[in-house]
Design a protein around this motif. Sequence first.
Motif, PDB file in Angstrom:
ATOM      1  N   ILE A  23      47.004  32.844  47.989  1.00 47.62           N
ATOM      2  CA  ILE A  23      47.078  31.951  46.824  1.00 47.62           C
ATOM      3  C   ILE A  23      46.007  32.320  45.811  1.00 47.62           C
ATOM      4  CG2 ILE A  23      46.730  29.555  46.077  1.00 47.62           C
ATOM      5  CD1 ILE A  23      48.042  28.713  48.764  1.00 47.62           C
ATOM      6  N   GLU A  24      44.790  32.576  46.268  1.00 44.64           N
ATOM      7  CA  GLU A  24      43.710  32.959  45.357  1.00 44.64           C
ATOM      8  C   GLU A  24      44.031  34.263  44.631  1.00 44.64           C
ATOM      9  OE1 GLU A  24      40.318  33.087  47.933  1.00 44.64           O
ATOM     10  OE2 GLU A  24      39.829  30.976  47.567  1.00 44.64           O
ATOM     11  N   THR A  25      44.614  35.214  45.330  1.00 49.79           N
ATOM     12  CA  THR A  25      44.989  36.482  44.714  1.00 49.79           C
ATOM     13  C   THR A  25      46.029  36.273  43.617  1.00 49.79           C
ATOM     14  OG1 THR A  25      44.538  37.655  46.780  1.00 49.79           O
ATOM     15  CG2 THR A  25      45.917  38.788  45.166  1.00 49.79           C
ATOM     16  N   CYS A  26      47.027  35.446  43.903  1.00 46.45           N
ATOM     17  CA  CYS A  26      48.058  35.152  42.894  1.00 46.45           C
ATOM     18  C   CYS A  26      47.463  34.462  41.682  1.00 46.45           C
ATOM     19  CB  CYS A  26      49.155  34.284  43.502  1.00 46.45           C
ATOM     20  SG  CYS A  26      50.194  35.146  44.679  1.00 46.45           S
ATOM     21  N   LEU A  27      46.602  33.487  41.899  1.00 47.39           N
ATOM     22  CA  LEU A  27      45.972  32.772  40.789  1.00 47.39           C
ATOM     23  C   LEU A  27      45.066  33.690  39.981  1.00 47.39           C
ATOM     24  CD1 LEU A  27      45.079  29.347  42.447  1.00 47.39           C
ATOM     25  CD2 LEU A  27      46.815  29.787  40.708  1.00 47.39           C
ATOM     26  N   HIS A  28      44.359  34.577  40.666  1.00 45.58           N
ATOM     27  CA  HIS A  28      43.476  35.503  39.958  1.00 45.58           C
ATOM     28  C   HIS A  28      44.272  36.435  39.051  1.00 45.58           C
ATOM     29  CE1 HIS A  28      39.895  37.841  39.206  1.00 45.58           C
ATOM     30  NE2 HIS A  28      40.540  38.953  39.542  1.00 45.58           N
ATOM     31  N   PRO A  33      44.937  38.545  33.131  1.00 47.32           N
ATOM     32  CA  PRO A  33      46.041  39.488  32.921  1.00 47.32           C
ATOM     33  C   PRO A  33      45.586  40.935  32.774  1.00 47.32           C
ATOM     34  CG  PRO A  33      45.718  38.135  30.971  1.00 47.32           C
ATOM     35  CD  PRO A  33      44.810  37.601  32.058  1.00 47.32           C
ATOM     36  N   GLU A  34      44.336  41.158  32.300  1.00 54.19           N
ATOM     37  CA  GLU A  34      43.894  42.530  32.140  1.00 54.19           C
ATOM     38  C   GLU A  34      43.666  43.210  33.483  1.00 54.19           C
ATOM     39  OE1 GLU A  34      42.247  40.025  30.513  1.00 54.19           O
ATOM     40  OE2 GLU A  34      40.484  39.699  31.731  1.00 54.19           O
TER      41      GLU A  34
END
Length: 114
Positions: A23-28, A33-34
């Motif tokens: 979940i943290e990876t997806c949110l990050h 976006p860069e």
Amino acid sequence: MKTYSFEQILNVLANIELRLQNIETCLHKRTNPESAQDDFIGAKEACEILKLSLPTLYSKVSLREIPCFKKGNRLHFSKSELVAWISEGRKKSVGEINQRALEIAKNLDKKKWH
């Protein structure tokens, strides 16, 4: 309520930790976006997004109408920049134009003319 053994609790906690990391990876990726590697696309994908033919895309690139990056002989486009470029061409509604005209008129009334 289900009771767990100590070993089962460790497995459940490990699964929860793994899911939280995902979940943290997806949110990050969404908030930065860069950092997303897949943001850059080629000319064919840009044509699909913009609904343009390849010659038209090249023409607009040569006229510097479309934001792009050039590395060697290859063109690269940022998906987010293409979406922003499309959004810049939005036509204002009559209501929005009238509202802006009223704002300008109010500002003119506030100014003192000498």
